[in-house]
Design a protein around this motif. Structure first.
Motif, PDB file in Angstrom:
ATOM      1  N   LEU A 239      -1.579  49.709   0.309  1.00  0.00           N
ATOM      2  CA  LEU A 239      -1.900  48.289   0.154  1.00  0.00           C
ATOM      3  C   LEU A 239      -3.277  48.189  -0.504  1.00  0.00           C
ATOM      4  O   LEU A 239      -4.296  48.367   0.157  1.00  0.00           O
ATOM      5  N   ASN A 240      -3.286  47.913  -1.777  1.00  0.00           N
ATOM      6  CA  ASN A 240      -4.538  47.910  -2.546  1.00  0.00           C
ATOM      7  C   ASN A 240      -5.150  46.508  -2.540  1.00  0.00           C
ATOM      8  O   ASN A 240      -4.723  45.627  -3.279  1.00  0.00           O
ATOM      9  N   GLN A 241      -6.173  46.332  -1.692  1.00  0.00           N
ATOM     10  CA  GLN A 241      -6.795  45.020  -1.559  1.00  0.00           C
ATOM     11  C   GLN A 241      -8.071  44.891  -2.400  1.00  0.00           C
ATOM     12  O   GLN A 241      -8.873  43.987  -2.180  1.00  0.00           O
ATOM     13  N   GLU A 242      -8.228  45.760  -3.368  1.00  0.00           N
ATOM     14  CA  GLU A 242      -9.447  45.733  -4.192  1.00  0.00           C
ATOM     15  C   GLU A 242      -9.543  44.453  -5.005  1.00  0.00           C
ATOM     16  O   GLU A 242     -10.618  43.855  -5.129  1.00  0.00           O
ATOM     17  N   ASN A 243      -8.427  44.005  -5.570  1.00  0.00           N
ATOM     18  CA  ASN A 243      -8.445  42.824  -6.433  1.00  0.00           C
ATOM     19  C   ASN A 243      -7.916  41.565  -5.749  1.00  0.00           C
ATOM     20  O   ASN A 243      -8.163  40.451  -6.223  1.00  0.00           O
ATOM     21  N   SER A 244      -7.180  41.740  -4.672  1.00  0.00           N
ATOM     22  CA  SER A 244      -6.637  40.587  -3.946  1.00  0.00           C
ATOM     23  C   SER A 244      -6.455  40.968  -2.490  1.00  0.00           C
ATOM     24  O   SER A 244      -5.834  41.994  -2.188  1.00  0.00           O
ATOM     25  N   ASN A 245      -6.994  40.167  -1.582  1.00  0.00           N
ATOM     26  CA  ASN A 245      -6.896  40.462  -0.163  1.00  0.00           C
ATOM     27  C   ASN A 245      -5.513  40.149   0.377  1.00  0.00           C
ATOM     28  O   ASN A 245      -4.822  39.255  -0.126  1.00  0.00           O
ATOM     29  N   PHE A 246      -5.104  40.879   1.428  1.00  0.00           N
ATOM     30  CA  PHE A 246      -3.857  40.563   2.107  1.00  0.00           C
ATOM     31  C   PHE A 246      -3.908  39.115   2.607  1.00  0.00           C
ATOM     32  O   PHE A 246      -2.959  38.344   2.426  1.00  0.00           O
ATOM     33  N   LEU A 247      -4.990  38.744   3.253  1.00  0.00           N
ATOM     34  CA  LEU A 247      -5.215  37.348   3.638  1.00  0.00           C
ATOM     35  C   LEU A 247      -5.974  36.709   2.476  1.00  0.00           C
ATOM     36  O   LEU A 247      -7.187  36.856   2.355  1.00  0.00           O
ATOM     37  N   ARG A 248      -5.252  36.000   1.628  1.00  0.00           N
ATOM     38  CA  ARG A 248      -5.787  35.636   0.318  1.00  0.00           C
ATOM     39  C   ARG A 248      -6.511  34.295   0.311  1.00  0.00           C
ATOM     40  O   ARG A 248      -7.689  34.202   0.000  1.00  0.00           O
ATOM     41  N   LYS A 249      -5.791  33.202   0.649  1.00  0.00           N
ATOM     42  CA  LYS A 249      -6.409  31.873   0.602  1.00  0.00           C
ATOM     43  C   LYS A 249      -6.158  31.060   1.867  1.00  0.00           C
ATOM     44  O   LYS A 249      -7.041  30.360   2.344  1.00  0.00           O
ATOM     45  N   GLY A 250      -4.944  31.077   2.379  1.00  0.00           N
ATOM     46  CA  GLY A 250      -4.637  30.323   3.592  1.00  0.00           C
ATOM     47  C   GLY A 250      -4.719  28.827   3.409  1.00  0.00           C
ATOM     48  O   GLY A 250      -5.205  28.111   4.292  1.00  0.00           O
ATOM     49  N   ILE A 251      -4.251  28.330   2.262  1.00  0.00           N
ATOM     50  CA  ILE A 251      -4.327  26.895   1.985  1.00  0.00           C
ATOM     51  C   ILE A 251      -2.931  26.355   1.693  1.00  0.00           C
ATOM     52  O   ILE A 251      -1.962  27.093   1.561  1.00  0.00           O
ATOM     53  N   VAL A 252      -2.866  25.041   1.580  1.00  0.00           N
ATOM     54  CA  VAL A 252      -1.629  24.354   1.207  1.00  0.00           C
ATOM     55  C   VAL A 252      -1.756  23.900  -0.251  1.00  0.00           C
ATOM     56  O   VAL A 252      -2.793  23.386  -0.665  1.00  0.00           O
ATOM     57  N   GLY A 253      -0.700  24.109  -1.035  1.00  0.00           N
ATOM     58  CA  GLY A 253      -0.676  23.580  -2.392  1.00  0.00           C
ATOM     59  C   GLY A 253      -1.190  24.506  -3.465  1.00  0.00           C
ATOM     60  O   GLY A 253      -1.376  24.080  -4.614  1.00  0.00           O
ATOM     61  N   ASP A 254      -1.406  25.789  -3.140  1.00  0.00           N
ATOM     62  CA  ASP A 254      -1.876  26.715  -4.171  1.00  0.00           C
ATOM     63  C   ASP A 254      -0.851  26.887  -5.287  1.00  0.00           C
ATOM     64  O   ASP A 254      -1.201  27.290  -6.405  1.00  0.00           O
ATOM     65  N   TRP A 255       0.400  26.535  -4.999  1.00  0.00           N
ATOM     66  CA  TRP A 255       1.440  26.646  -6.031  1.00  0.00           C
ATOM     67  C   TRP A 255       1.097  25.819  -7.270  1.00  0.00           C
ATOM     68  O   TRP A 255       1.512  26.154  -8.385  1.00  0.00           O
ATOM     69  N   LYS A 256       0.338  24.744  -7.084  1.00  0.00           N
ATOM     70  CA  LYS A 256      -0.014  23.881  -8.219  1.00  0.00           C
ATOM     71  C   LYS A 256      -0.893  24.599  -9.237  1.00  0.00           C
ATOM     72  O   LYS A 256      -0.998  24.165 -10.391  1.00  0.00           O
ATOM     73  N   ASN A 257      -1.528  25.701  -8.793  1.00  0.00           N
ATOM     74  CA  ASN A 257      -2.354  26.493  -9.704  1.00  0.00           C
ATOM     75  C   ASN A 257      -1.535  27.539 -10.465  1.00  0.00           C
ATOM     76  O   ASN A 257      -2.092  28.262 -11.293  1.00  0.00           O
ATOM     77  N   HIS A 258      -0.244  27.630 -10.178  1.00  0.00           N
ATOM     78  CA  HIS A 258       0.589  28.667 -10.768  1.00  0.00           C
ATOM     79  C   HIS A 258       1.805  28.122 -11.531  1.00  0.00           C
ATOM     80  O   HIS A 258       2.206  28.689 -12.536  1.00  0.00           O
ATOM     81  N   PHE A 259       2.388  27.040 -11.030  1.00  0.00           N
ATOM     82  CA  PHE A 259       3.591  26.479 -11.638  1.00  0.00           C
ATOM     83  C   PHE A 259       3.243  25.593 -12.833  1.00  0.00           C
ATOM     84  O   PHE A 259       2.313  24.785 -12.764  1.00  0.00           O
ATOM     85  N   THR A 260       3.998  25.715 -13.898  1.00  0.00           N
ATOM     86  CA  THR A 260       3.934  24.714 -14.950  1.00  0.00           C
ATOM     87  C   THR A 260       4.751  23.502 -14.493  1.00  0.00           C
ATOM     88  O   THR A 260       5.515  23.573 -13.521  1.00  0.00           O
ATOM     89  N   GLN A 261       4.597  22.390 -15.183  1.00  0.00           N
ATOM     90  CA  GLN A 261       5.384  21.202 -14.850  1.00  0.00           C
ATOM     91  C   GLN A 261       6.877  21.494 -14.954  1.00  0.00           C
ATOM     92  O   GLN A 261       7.662  21.105 -14.086  1.00  0.00           O
ATOM     93  N   ALA A 262       7.261  22.208 -15.993  1.00  0.00           N
ATOM     94  CA  ALA A 262       8.674  22.533 -16.187  1.00  0.00           C
ATOM     95  C   ALA A 262       9.197  23.439 -15.077  1.00  0.00           C
ATOM     96  O   ALA A 262      10.329  23.250 -14.584  1.00  0.00           O
ATOM     97  N   GLN A 263       8.385  24.409 -14.662  1.00  0.00           N
ATOM     98  CA  GLN A 263       8.805  25.306 -13.583  1.00  0.00           C
ATOM     99  C   GLN A 263       8.945  24.552 -12.266  1.00  0.00           C
ATOM    100  O   GLN A 263       9.876  24.797 -11.493  1.00  0.00           O
ATOM    101  N   SER A 264       8.027  23.613 -12.012  1.00  0.00           N
ATOM    102  CA  SER A 264       8.093  22.828 -10.786  1.00  0.00           C
ATOM    103  C   SER A 264       9.350  21.957 -10.763  1.00  0.00           C
ATOM    104  O   SER A 264      10.039  21.855  -9.734  1.00  0.00           O
ATOM    105  N   GLU A 265       9.651  21.331 -11.882  1.00  0.00           N
ATOM    106  CA  GLU A 265      10.842  20.492 -11.956  1.00  0.00           C
ATOM    107  C   GLU A 265      12.110  21.318 -11.809  1.00  0.00           C
ATOM    108  O   GLU A 265      13.073  20.894 -11.145  1.00  0.00           O
TER     109      GLU A 265
END
Length: 285
Positions: A239-265
């Motif tokens: 488990l390589n946590q050098e660039n990203s932690n296992f416990l990463r953000k713990g928030i709601v709505g982070d998907w909005k930073n990844h999905f395009t409008q078309a992907q969300s629809e």
């Protein structure tokens, strides 16, 4: 992909921790006790959080277990290879974790009075969290591009299968006495009320001070610093946590930073089709 997974009835289980033998033990041999408590989640839906909260409820806020025992030992995984050794002789009440769908529980479950705490999370956030997890876990296939992983997630070609099937297997028992349905979002929005509800369901009357302790310890940043919960003991070649932690953000709505409008629809259209007729009031956006 198949080299990394145990494939059983179309489900992918990570071979690093699960085997045909461990699955057989979980389904055929595990003896459920009346006092058992199962924490059930779809992957990346607040499992580690629940593995912190539920033991603290049973310890009445004593932090010792969560600061001295790794979470995979304090609340072992039913389907993992080490389940038998950790749970068979453990005194009750046993706290048990699983990602299983309802029909996968041990055969002895239905004859018991065991309880289930189910935590759901917005599937778009679960997808994003899983996408990042695949990119740090050597025992899972590489996530690839986000659009590729999105398709695999929607098709259920990911570990433990489809998010939709998981919810659909558990939602019909939501009114059963043994079952408590919670969401990641309500837990984050009103942790005090949710912990109180959990305590009542588990037969524990928690004082205000105890609830304060539980809330404090289970805040994301505190858990992220807890070596018994953040998987920092796991070697980096697993488990390589050098660039990203296992416990990463713990928030709601982070998907909005990844999905395009078309992907969300597109996701919303699949959601509407797959959840049709279920009367499931969450996650329609």
């Amino acid at each position: 992909m198949s080299e990394l997974y145990v494939v059983h009835e179309g489900f992918l289980f990570p071979k690093h921790v699960i085997s045909e033998e461990s699955l057989r033990y979980a389904w055929e041999e595990f003896q459920v006790r009346d006092e058992d408590v199962f924490i059930v989640t779809y992957p990346k839906s607040g499992t580690t959080w629940m593995q912190e909260i539920v033991p603290l409820i049973f310890s009445n806020g004593d932090l010792t277990p969560v600061l001295s025992i790794p979470n995979w030992q304090r609340v072992p995984w039913l389907e993992h290879n080490f389940c038998k050794g950790l749970l068979e002789d453990r005194p009750s009440p046993r706290l048990i974790t699983t990602h299983f769908q309802r029909h996968m529980l041990p055969k002895t479950f239905d004859k018991s009075k065991a309880k289930v705490v189910y935590m759901a999370r917005h599937p778009k956030d679960a997808l994003v969290s899983s996408f990042h997890y695949h990119n740090i876990a050597a025992f899972l296939d590489n996530a690839g591009r986000f659009d590729e992983f999105l398709d695999k997630f929607l098709e259920g070609k990911v570990m433990y299968g489809s998010w939709f099937d998981h919810i659909k297997s558990w939602w019909p028992v939501r009114d059963q006495e043994y079952f408590l349905f919670l969401t990641y979002e309500e837990m984050l929005q009103d942790t005090r009320n949710t912990v109180t509800k959990l305590g009542e369901f588990l037969g524990k009357q928690l004082s205000s001070d105890t609830i304060d302790k539980i809330i404090s310890q289970t805040k994301f940043n505190n858990m992220k610093q807890n070596s018994m919960s953040n998987y920092s003991f796991v070697p980096s070649d697993i488990l390589n946590q050098e660039n990203s932690n296992f416990l990463r953000k713990g928030i709601v709505g982070d998907w909005k930073n990844h999905f395009t409008q078309a992907q969300s629809e597109y996701f919303n259209s699949v959601f509407a089709e797959r959840m049709k007729g279920l009367n499931f009031p969450y996650y329609k956006d």
